[in-house]
Design a protein around this motif. Sequence first.
Motif, mmCIF file in Angstrom:
data_model
loop_
_atom_site.group_PDB
_atom_site.id
_atom_site.type_symbol
_atom_site.label_atom_id
_atom_site.label_comp_id
_atom_site.label_asym_id
_atom_site.label_seq_id
_atom_site.Cartn_x
_atom_site.Cartn_y
_atom_site.Cartn_z
ATOM 1 N N GLN A 121 47.419 -22.102 -65.331
ATOM 2 C CA GLN A 121 46.396 -22.524 -63.633
ATOM 3 C C GLN A 121 47.301 -22.946 -63.320
ATOM 4 O O GLN A 121 47.207 -23.383 -62.069
ATOM 5 C CB GLN A 121 45.222 -23.900 -64.789
ATOM 6 N N PHE A 122 48.240 -24.450 -63.524
ATOM 7 C CA PHE A 122 49.300 -24.948 -62.727
ATOM 8 C C PHE A 122 49.774 -23.657 -62.287
ATOM 9 O O PHE A 122 49.543 -23.863 -60.460
ATOM 10 C CB PHE A 122 49.853 -25.305 -63.817
ATOM 11 N N ASP A 123 50.659 -22.967 -62.852
ATOM 12 C CA ASP A 123 51.494 -21.536 -61.855
ATOM 13 C C ASP A 123 50.404 -21.286 -60.791
ATOM 14 O O ASP A 123 51.588 -21.166 -59.521
ATOM 15 C CB ASP A 123 52.101 -21.248 -62.834
ATOM 16 N N GLN A 124 48.787 -21.064 -61.084
ATOM 17 C CA GLN A 124 47.869 -19.731 -60.241
ATOM 18 C C GLN A 124 48.173 -20.735 -59.014
ATOM 19 O O GLN A 124 47.734 -20.493 -58.059
ATOM 20 C CB GLN A 124 47.158 -19.238 -61.284
ATOM 21 N N LEU A 125 47.826 -21.962 -59.466
ATOM 22 C CA LEU A 125 47.875 -22.865 -58.380
ATOM 23 C C LEU A 125 48.927 -22.829 -57.549
ATOM 24 O O LEU A 125 48.546 -22.991 -55.819
ATOM 25 C CB LEU A 125 47.038 -24.238 -58.975
ATOM 26 N N LEU A 126 50.081 -22.765 -57.548
ATOM 27 C CA LEU A 126 51.294 -23.470 -56.790
ATOM 28 C C LEU A 126 51.208 -21.601 -56.001
ATOM 29 O O LEU A 126 51.551 -21.914 -55.147
ATOM 30 C CB LEU A 126 53.045 -23.165 -57.766
ATOM 31 N N ASP A 127 50.865 -20.735 -56.827
ATOM 32 C CA ASP A 127 51.072 -20.113 -55.968
ATOM 33 C C ASP A 127 49.935 -19.825 -55.109
ATOM 34 O O ASP A 127 50.201 -19.020 -53.744
ATOM 35 C CB ASP A 127 50.131 -18.147 -56.691
ATOM 36 N N ARG A 128 49.061 -19.507 -54.602
ATOM 37 C CA ARG A 128 47.864 -19.906 -54.239
ATOM 38 C C ARG A 128 48.157 -20.754 -52.986
ATOM 39 O O ARG A 128 48.212 -21.586 -51.772
ATOM 40 C CB ARG A 128 46.518 -20.631 -55.233
ATOM 41 N N LEU A 129 48.564 -22.236 -53.376
ATOM 42 C CA LEU A 129 49.249 -23.260 -52.315
ATOM 43 C C LEU A 129 50.281 -22.423 -51.537
ATOM 44 O O LEU A 129 50.202 -22.744 -50.459
ATOM 45 C CB LEU A 129 49.756 -24.062 -53.172
ATOM 46 N N ALA A 130 50.712 -22.117 -52.034
ATOM 47 C CA ALA A 130 52.718 -21.393 -51.007
ATOM 48 C C ALA A 130 51.566 -20.025 -50.585
ATOM 49 O O ALA A 130 52.161 -20.445 -49.069
ATOM 50 C CB ALA A 130 53.257 -20.596 -52.330
ATOM 51 N N ALA A 131 51.012 -19.509 -51.004
ATOM 52 C CA ALA A 131 50.609 -18.391 -49.336
ATOM 53 C C ALA A 131 49.399 -19.451 -49.253
ATOM 54 O O ALA A 131 49.855 -18.693 -47.532
ATOM 55 C CB ALA A 131 49.293 -17.928 -50.370
ATOM 56 N N ALA A 132 48.856 -20.250 -49.457
ATOM 57 C CA ALA A 132 48.031 -21.037 -47.642
ATOM 58 C C ALA A 132 49.495 -21.695 -47.192
ATOM 59 O O ALA A 132 48.792 -22.064 -45.728
ATOM 60 C CB ALA A 132 47.363 -21.738 -48.341
ATOM 61 N N THR A 133 50.411 -21.709 -46.879
ATOM 62 C CA THR A 133 51.605 -22.286 -45.924
ATOM 63 C C THR A 133 52.430 -20.785 -45.301
ATOM 64 O O THR A 133 53.648 -21.487 -44.613
ATOM 65 C CB THR A 133 53.153 -23.642 -46.653
ATOM 66 N N ALA A 134 52.559 -20.521 -45.133
ATOM 67 C CA ALA A 134 52.557 -18.686 -45.117
ATOM 68 C C ALA A 134 51.674 -18.272 -43.691
ATOM 69 O O ALA A 134 50.913 -18.598 -43.971
ATOM 70 C CB ALA A 134 52.529 -17.809 -46.073
ATOM 71 N N PRO A 135 51.877 -18.170 -42.696
ATOM 72 C CA PRO A 135 51.321 -17.327 -41.967
ATOM 73 C C PRO A 135 50.504 -16.297 -42.416
ATOM 74 O O PRO A 135 51.473 -15.218 -42.930
ATOM 75 C CB PRO A 135 52.368 -17.340 -40.394
ATOM 76 N N GLY A 136 49.602 -16.069 -41.107
ATOM 77 C CA GLY A 136 48.388 -15.362 -41.729
ATOM 78 C C GLY A 136 47.919 -15.719 -43.200
ATOM 79 O O GLY A 136 46.760 -14.320 -43.508
ATOM 80 N N ASP A 137 47.692 -16.347 -44.022
ATOM 81 C CA ASP A 137 46.803 -16.505 -44.990
ATOM 82 C C ASP A 137 45.261 -16.892 -44.305
ATOM 83 O O ASP A 137 45.533 -17.974 -43.232
ATOM 84 C CB ASP A 137 47.433 -17.071 -45.881
#
Length: 285
Positions: A121-137
């Motif tokens: 779950q930790f790794d999935q959260l990190l993936d989602r956080l990375a996506a939210a910092t990118a343009p277009g999310d």
Amino acid sequence: MDIGIGLPGHARWTDGTTLVDWARRAELRGFSSLSVSDRLAWSTPEPLITLAAAAGATSRIRLVTSVLLAPLRANHALFAKAVTTLDQLAGPGRLQLGLAPGLRKDDFVLSDVDYGTRGKQFDQLLDRLAAATAPGDPVGPRPATPGGPALLFGGTSKATLRRIVSRGTGWIAGDATVQDVQDFAPQLRQAWTAAGRPGAPRLVASVMYALGPDAEAAISDAVGSYYAFAGDEYADYGISIAYTRPEQITAAIAAFDQIGCDELIFMGNDPDPAQVDLLAEVIGL
């Protein structure tokens, strides 16, 4: 080596405005960072909300979670939104997220979060956080810090090493001794180099402190109660490695600096905001 200070969130504080006063004083006295710890099954304040208040009360000091129990944030998109919002409130470069999977099962029971799969779950959260910092999310706002806030990871497992070298800027060691850092830092630096990361990982250690005539009583009450879940022996150990005298603090700064720490954070155990000034005077801020 930078010197930070940690809010006494795990001690017996009763007035949230006290923590805001700590934040203001910490910035005025020139501490590098203000940190806040995390627990669910305790009176510890929620870290991101607490740092949002601190962000509004300050303008320069770094804001650090030390450490936030990431898997408890089961709604990953909502967590990402909270982080990018806090980064906007703080301004570029101020927020640093110290993250760890968590050890105490009672925090997970209260959250209805599965303890056994917390690493996944930790790794999935990190993936989602990375996506939210990118343009277009679709989850916004975008963070003020390009690429999002710096990530530090706690723990000493292989998974911790993997997260640091693949996603992070360094390691954060809670309630640490010099030996703890010396034991883990070489393998971290080796893994960092092997992963092709430039430079070196940031090393941040935190230690417990209280000063003044009631320092030992404050440590015994705060640290002893906080670690009582692990038994008397562990609680007594936590008390024994805390710093209550000026000469201990100056010696600790010299020792952690000598082994290559980039920052040492002194975590408060007495809610009195005067503790900020007492520490600042000892270290010459």
